[in-house]
Design an enzyme around this catalytic site. Sequence first.
Site, PDB file in Angstrom:
ATOM      1  N   ASP A   6      46.421  37.253  44.765  1.00  0.00           N
ATOM      2  CA  ASP A   6      45.695  37.593  43.545  1.00  0.00           C
ATOM      3  C   ASP A   6      46.640  37.653  42.344  1.00  0.00           C
ATOM      4  OD1 ASP A   6      43.838  38.526  41.738  1.00  0.00           O
ATOM      5  OD2 ASP A   6      43.046  40.059  43.059  1.00  0.00           O
ATOM      6  N   ASP A   7      46.403  36.808  41.365  1.00  0.00           N
ATOM      7  CA  ASP A   7      47.170  36.804  40.107  1.00  0.00           C
ATOM      8  C   ASP A   7      48.629  36.392  40.279  1.00  0.00           C
ATOM      9  OD1 ASP A   7      44.842  37.677  38.979  1.00  0.00           O
ATOM     10  OD2 ASP A   7      45.662  39.486  38.068  1.00  0.00           O
ATOM     11  N   CYS A  60      39.143  35.716  38.997  1.00  0.00           N
ATOM     12  CA  CYS A  60      38.928  36.095  40.398  1.00  0.00           C
ATOM     13  C   CYS A  60      37.638  35.599  41.040  1.00  0.00           C
ATOM     14  CB  CYS A  60      38.983  37.615  40.531  1.00  0.00           C
ATOM     15  SG  CYS A  60      40.547  38.351  40.006  1.00  0.00           S
ATOM     16  N   LYS A 106      40.367  41.696  49.550  1.00  0.00           N
ATOM     17  CA  LYS A 106      39.515  41.828  48.368  1.00  0.00           C
ATOM     18  C   LYS A 106      38.312  40.883  48.425  1.00  0.00           C
ATOM     19  CE  LYS A 106      39.838  40.898  43.372  1.00  0.00           C
ATOM     20  NZ  LYS A 106      40.770  40.705  42.247  1.00  0.00           N
ATOM     21  N   HIS A 130      35.151  40.964  46.028  1.00  0.00           N
ATOM     22  CA  HIS A 130      34.852  40.655  44.616  1.00  0.00           C
ATOM     23  C   HIS A 130      33.774  39.586  44.441  1.00  0.00           C
ATOM     24  CE1 HIS A 130      36.665  40.585  40.282  1.00  0.00           C
ATOM     25  NE2 HIS A 130      35.500  41.217  40.379  1.00  0.00           N
ATOM     26  N   HIS A 144      47.828  41.628  41.914  1.00  0.00           N
ATOM     27  CA  HIS A 144      47.014  42.100  40.788  1.00  0.00           C
ATOM     28  C   HIS A 144      47.493  43.487  40.355  1.00  0.00           C
ATOM     29  CE1 HIS A 144      43.432  43.167  38.481  1.00  0.00           C
ATOM     30  NE2 HIS A 144      42.919  41.953  38.686  1.00  0.00           N
ATOM     31  N   ASP A 196      44.694  32.607  43.570  1.00  0.00           N
ATOM     32  CA  ASP A 196      43.299  32.575  43.106  1.00  0.00           C
ATOM     33  C   ASP A 196      43.163  32.173  41.642  1.00  0.00           C
ATOM     34  OD1 ASP A 196      44.269  34.956  41.942  1.00  0.00           O
ATOM     35  OD2 ASP A 196      42.363  36.004  42.186  1.00  0.00           O
ATOM     36  N   ASN A 197      44.199  32.373  40.857  1.00  0.00           N
ATOM     37  CA  ASN A 197      44.193  31.962  39.448  1.00  0.00           C
ATOM     38  C   ASN A 197      45.614  32.073  38.920  1.00  0.00           C
ATOM     39  OD1 ASN A 197      42.405  34.940  39.315  1.00  0.00           O
ATOM     40  ND2 ASN A 197      44.494  34.910  38.497  1.00  0.00           N
ATOM     41  N   LYS A 251      46.426  33.447  33.110  1.00  0.00           N
ATOM     42  CA  LYS A 251      45.159  33.823  33.745  1.00  0.00           C
ATOM     43  C   LYS A 251      44.051  33.943  32.693  1.00  0.00           C
ATOM     44  CE  LYS A 251      42.904  37.710  36.079  1.00  0.00           C
ATOM     45  NZ  LYS A 251      43.067  39.045  36.698  1.00  0.00           N
TER      46      LYS A 251
END
Length: 573
Positions: free
Chosen positions: A58-59, A96, A150, A152, A242, A300-301, A318
Amino acid sequence: MAVYALTGFSLVSLLSFGYLSWDWMKPSLVADVATDPMEKSLPPAFTRPPHIIFILTDDQGYHDVGYHGSDIQTPTLDRLAAEGVKLENYYIQPICTPSRSQLITGRYQIHTGLQHSIIRPRQPNCLPLDQVTLPQKLQEAGYSTHMVGKWHLGFYKKECLPTRRGFNTFLGSLTGNVDYYTYDNCDGPGVCGYDLHEGEDVAWDQSGKYSTFLYAQRVSKILASHSPKEPIFIYVAFQAVHTPLQSPKEYIYRYRSMGNVARRKYAAMVTCMDEAVKNITWALKKYGYYDNSVIVFSTDNGGQTFSGGSNWPLRGRKGTYWEGGVRGIGFVHSPLIKRKRRTSWALVHITDWYPTLVSLARGNLSNVPGLDGYNVWPAISEGKESPRTEILHNIDPLYNHAKYGSLEDGFGIWNTAVQASIRVGEWKLLTGDPGYSDWIPPQTLTNFPGSWWNLERLTDGLRKSVWLFNITADPYERYDLSDQRPDVVRTLLMRLVHYNRTAIPVRYPAENPRAHPDFNGGAWGPWASEDDAEEWEGGGEPLKSRNKKKKCKICKLRSFFRKLNTRLMSNRI
C-alpha cells in the site's frame, strides 16, 4: 514550451545513497520458520494447478525498491524479482479502492461504478454484488481461498464482506487506514473505531500486534494447516506502507543517518515489509508449497511523496494520473516460469491478474464476459508479446472539472475539462486535472520547505487541459506533444468516447451517520439493514427520509456509547 526550474540539483546530485550493512539471510524478527526456503530446487512439471500468493503493498513508491536504485533496503524483493520476471511496463490505479476493485473483478472502474475516489467508511457502498470475484472463480476451480490484510472495498452490509465475496477466511481491516498497533481508524474528528476483523467478527484480542508481523504470521499459519496437495490462493494485502508512519524502533534505527524523518520512518516500514515477504517465502518452502507456487508482487498505487514515498524519476505522486501515480512495482516469482531471470516490458495492467490467475488455476472464464483484463501468463512466462495494447487509466465525471477545459478543445467530441487518461500503444493522453505534476527526488535531506524537495518544478501549463506524451520514448512525461500531434490527440479522444459509452453510473452515495462505530460496539463493521440496503442501491439518498428528531436521538446516543465502550475496553485490557 513548458519551462522547468532547476532547484537544488547540485545538492541532490552530490548525494550518494550507500547501503547499510545487511545480512538478508539472518533470521528476522518476523520469522517463525527455522529452515531456509531459498535453497535451489528443480521446478516440477506444470501438472497441477499452482498455489497462488498475491502480495499487494500500500502506497509503496515506484522508486522504493532496491532494484530501482533506492536507498531503502529490500533484499528479499530484489532477490525474488531477480530470480523471476520484473514487470517494468506495469500499471495500477492512482488510489486504493480502484486498484483493489480492478484486481478482484478484472474490470475497469467505469464498469463497476467505482470511478470516483475511494469507498469511505461511512458510505453505504461496496464492490457491486453482481460482480463475480477472483476468489470466487478460484473457489470454483477447487482452491481454498484466504485473505490477509486491507480490504477497502466496502462493508456497510454483511454481503459486502470478504468472507461473502469468495474468501474462506479473512484477517484484516475493512477500512483504508488504521493504526498499525491499536487498529483504530478515525474518519473525521470524533468518528473513531476499532478495525481488525477475524472472519466476520471483531478481533479485539489481536490489538497491540504490529500489523506487518501479524499478517505474515497468519499466512504462515494458513500454510501450516493446509495440505500442499490441494491448491491454495492467499491474497496478502499489507497495510504497509500507508500512513500512519509507524515501525518497530529497531527498523528505524537502521536508517538513523537519514535526515528526513518521514523518509526514515517510511524506509523502516518498507524494510520491515520486505522481511515479512521473506518469511512468507520461507513458509512456502517449509510446508512444501514453493515448487508449485506462483508469487505475484504488486503495489496498489504511486507513493505519497509528502509521507516519505518516492516515485523518482517519474512525474507525479499517489492520486494523480501522471506515471508516478499509475506505474507500479510488479514482478512474478515462480519455479514454473519458463524464462526466468529477466525484465519484461510487456504491457500489463492490474485487471490482467483476474484472467491470468483463473487461467493458471484451470478455471472457467466463459461465464464472466466483459472482462477488461487479459491473460498475460504467456508474456510473463515465455516472453511472448502482451495481448494488451491499451489501458484506460480512468474517466471520472465527478472530479473537479478543469477550469480551462472545454468541448471545443476536445474537437467537439470530448469535454477536456473532465478528468480522464488513456494509453494506446506508445501514446498517453490526459485531460482535465491530472493532479500534482512535479518530479520529486527521494526526500533524504533534512526537512527543507517543499520548494527544496523538488528537483524540477513545472512552471508553465497551468492553463492546459490536454496533454499528450510518447510514453515509450518519454517515460518521465517531460515533453508534451499535444500541439504537435493533434491527429493523435483526436484518435485517443475517440477511444475515451468509446469507453465512456460503456460506463455505468458512478456509485458514490452520501455518508450515513448510522455507520458511526459508537453504534457498533466501538468497531467499524456492517451497519445497514436489508431494507436500508435496498433503498440505497435503488438510488435513494440515505437519510433523506429521516427526520431531524431521529438525527438528534443519534447525536445524544453517541456520548453514551463512547463512554460504555471505554469502560468495556478498560475491563478487557
